[in-house]
Design an enzyme around this catalytic site. Structure first.
Site, PDB file in Angstrom:
ATOM      1  N   THR A 168       0.941  -1.476   0.161  1.00  0.00           N
ATOM      2  CA  THR A 168      -0.368   0.099  -0.289  1.00  0.00           C
ATOM      3  C   THR A 168       1.028   0.841  -0.003  1.00  0.00           C
ATOM      4  OG1 THR A 168      -1.745  -1.168   1.012  1.00  0.00           O
ATOM      5  CG2 THR A 168      -1.742   0.938   1.417  1.00  0.00           C
ATOM      6  N   GLY A 173      -2.399   5.101  -5.053  1.00  0.00           N
ATOM      7  CA  GLY A 173      -3.706   5.151  -4.456  1.00  0.00           C
ATOM      8  C   GLY A 173      -4.832   5.459  -5.025  1.00  0.00           C
ATOM      9  N   ARG A 480      -5.583  -5.197 -17.619  1.00  0.00           N
ATOM     10  CA  ARG A 480      -4.283  -4.974 -17.059  1.00  0.00           C
ATOM     11  C   ARG A 480      -3.242  -6.569 -17.966  1.00  0.00           C
ATOM     12  NH1 ARG A 480      -3.255  -2.792 -11.402  1.00  0.00           N
ATOM     13  NH2 ARG A 480      -4.095  -0.045 -12.175  1.00  0.00           N
TER      14      ARG A 480
END
Length: 678
Positions: A168, A173, A480
């Site tokens: 993280t 973010g 992705r």
């Protein structure tokens, strides 16, 4: 650079074996290479001793390397040797400091072969008792700890690394959340409406949807189609691209989770996300986002956020909210955890779960110095230790999707401590697993290090991806794994992202260019050019000339003509809101070459990229209460899991922006349920 200076204590003993008789007092400099670039030190030698050590240059990520930058110089001076214990999770930074110090010591006349390696010694066994123990100090672990503490539980959190945050702290973010209020402040683009219309045209008999294998998802399509029709009816007479408000819904997010995660394995088997977990995520993500705001995360407020919604790479729709970045996020969560009374034990790695009377009642752990730790937990354990992308051998062992595109040495975006420990511990007590055979490659990673740093890119709707000849080769708005597979077919798997600034939130429809000293991701374009990571030019001619030099391990030597042709063709697609080549669903980011080439203070950049391991979809099997299940489908009493350690949420491919939403949503659920358990 903050000076780290530590004076020798009078009690330190000169290391005569290092050759003090040949050593000359003075100041000496040494350098080495860390994770993010050069690390340099200044060593002061007085009376034949290592007397002072200052780090004069470092490009390491502060949230990851701070402990190493502070502790390693102290340890070197205290023990009078450049070879000391590394800071867990920051081994490259630690070794760079040691190597630079050894280089300086050698210049002073020390015999490096006679320096002894200092190794810390284990203390006596430690034992703790608490209500809930959380394994892992990333976003999932911190949210679980805070959530449990908010319910009145006593909580101990253990973290394997020397820093909090896990993946993280190095993530961008991006946080996907259905946010109808914010969407109504936007305008539904023509391309977006075409996508919604295509969903209305879908039939449950369409074989590509594989409803014969996963019939539970037919209801989601029905609900989605009804929701889209209601949106159109509500804003009847308004036109896409002009005055029809934007649209999003739980059903649309779930549909993207399904189609984005519906994948066929190499053996022909199809897998998809667990519909109940997907619904839990889609319905609760915005609540989780606002919950972090209540903890003090200033960027986490969706009120009036319509102009800031974007589409992070692989998200499939503009529902991405944005934290400032991982560092202030983790700092705020750490403060919230400590304020709630959570006890945090750093550099403490979980080794095995303790079972008593058919219930998980604690964990056996070990500190970095070898000290054994036992933590008894009256209510149980929450696993939040992350996935296993930093263990490419484990990824390769279970892989059922990538085949020869993966090796046990494939680079990773992950912090080094994500090695699958929690999954292994859970399996040892009979926990079931799901989808261990699928992992995600992040296509837009550094070709040299695998990290997501040292490159620049925009919102997925604005990105232009080109091959070594300057031609687009893929729909940049795709998932992705689709992007990664397309890029891996290119020479050495390297592709390039054209960047000319971001127009998100501006009134005009043209990207105006990138300033040479513009700050991006905590660094500047100039810094990335100086360090050989990207190409830059104030005109296309200058940019083409710049590509004759190597950047990011690539030297494509583009021609001005090829770049101009690609940009002008893409601009025409943006203008018509139609991409006949690759079917890009949301088109933005036309590059205004006339403006750029007539303004020397702005320009255009090219960022070389290559796919690397990023996220493991598989893990321990959980239910919507975040309880870990055994092989019979029963909840294992006293054991919960949240975040990447668990599987089933994302199926065969995770949407960009869903990971942060996942860790906070299921972290909150796991912590709350653990605290309320009997």
């Amino acid at each position: 650079m903050k000076k780290l200076s530590y004076l020798l204590l009078s009690g330190c003993i000169c290391i005569s074996l290092a050759g003090c008789s040949k050593v000359k007092d003075g100041k000496y400099t040494g350098s080495s290479v860390g994770m993010q670039g050069p690390v340099a030190v200044e060593l002061t030698v007085e009376k034949g001793k290592l007397a002072d050590l200052t780090i004069t240059e470092s490009h390491e990520t502060p949230a990851v390397a701070t402990v190493a930058l502070e502790r390693i110089p102290q340890e070197i001076l205290k023990h009078q040797t450049p070879y000391v214990d590394v800071a867990t999770g920051a081994s490259l930074a630690s070794r760079a400091i040691m190597s630079a110090t050894a280089n300086a010591a050698s210049q002073a006349g020390f015999d490096l072969n006679k320096f002894e390696k200092y190794a810390s010694k284990a203390s006596e066994k430690e034992e703790y008792s608490t209500d809930v123990v959380v394994v892992g100090g990333g976003g999932a672990g911190l949210s679980a700890s805070i959530s449990a503490a908010q319910q009145g539980a006593n909580v101990i959190l253990i973290e394997k690394s020397s820093f909090l945050g896990g993946n993280t702290v190095v993530a961008g973010g991006a946080f996907n959340a259905v946010d109808p209020e914010a969407q109504l402040e936007t305008i539904l683009s023509i391309a977006q409406k075409k996508t919604l219309d295509s969903y209305l045209a879908l039939s449950k008999s369409d074989s590509a949807l594989h409803f014969d294998k996963f019939p539970e998802w037919t209801e989601v399509l029905d609900n989605l189609q009804n929701s889209i029709k209601n949106h159109y009816a509500t804003y009847r007479g308004k036109l896409a691209g002009k005055d029809m408000p934007g649209y999003d819904s739980t059903e649309l997010h779930m549909w993207h989770i399904y189609t984005g995660g519906l994948r066929q394995m190499n053996d022909g088997k199809w897998i998809c996300p667990n519909i109940n977990l997907a619904r839990t995520l889609a319905q609760n993500a915005l609540v989780s986002y606002d919950w972090t705001g209540s903890l003090g995360v200033k960027s986490a407020s969706h009120k009036g956020a319509g102009k800031t919604l974007g589409t992070v790479l692989g998200a499939m729709w503009p529902r991405t909210h944005q934290y400032s970045n991982g560092i202030p996020l983790i700092t705020t969560l750490k403060e919230a955890a400590e304020k709630s009374g959570v006890k945090i034990l750093m550099e403490t790695s979980g080794k095995s779960l303790i079972m008593k009377d058919g219930k998980v009642s604690g964990i056996n752990a070990e500190k970095a110095d070898g000290t054994k730790v036992t933590i008894n937990a009256s209510k149980g354990v929450v696993l939040a230790s992350g996935g296993y992308c930093a263990n490419p051998a484990m990824v390769k062992k279970y892989d059922e999707y990538w085949g020869n595109d993966l090796t046990d040495r494939t680079l990773t975006t992950n912090v080094g401590t994500n090695t699958g420990d929690g999954i292994v511990m859970a399996m040892e007590i009979g926990a079931d697993t799901v989808d261990l055979g699928v992992s995600q490659l992040m296509p837009s990673s550094s070709p040299l290090k695998g990290t997501m740093t040292d490159g620049i890119w925009a919102d997925a709707s604005e990105q232009i991806w080109i091959d070594g000849k300057g031609n687009r080769f893929v729909n940049e708005y795709a998932e992705r794994d689709v992007l990664a597979k397309a890029s891996l077919r290119l020479d050495n798997g390297i592709f390039y992202i054209l960047y000319a600034g971001s127009n998100r939130g501006k009134n005009d429809s043209k990207v105006k260019g990138a300033k040479f000293d513009e700050a991006l991701f905590g660094t500047s374009i100039k810094s990335m050019v100086d360090n050989g990571h990207i190409f830059y030019g104030s005109t296309l001619a200058e940019l083409a000339k710049a590509t004759e030099k190597s950047a990011g391990g690539a030297s494509p030597a583009f021609t001005e003509e090829a770049l101009r042709a690609t940009i002008e063709k893409y601009n025409s697609y943006v203008e018509k809101q139609n991409d006949p080549e690759f079917g890009k669903e949301v088109l933005a980011g036309a590059i205004d070459l006339d403006y750029i080439e007539s303004h020397p203070d702005v320009g255009i950049a090219i960022s070389p990229r290559k796919a690397s391991l990023h996220h493991t979809m598989g893990g321990v099997k959980i239910n919507t209460n975040a309880e870990v299940l055994d092989k019979e489908g029963n909840a294992i009493k006293g054991l919960w899991a949240a975040g990447e350690v668990s599987g089933g949420v994302h199926g065969g491919n995770r949407l960009g922006g869903n990971a942060i939403a996942d860790i906070f949503t299921f972290g909150r659920i796991a912590g709350k349920n653990a605290a309320e358990s009997k």
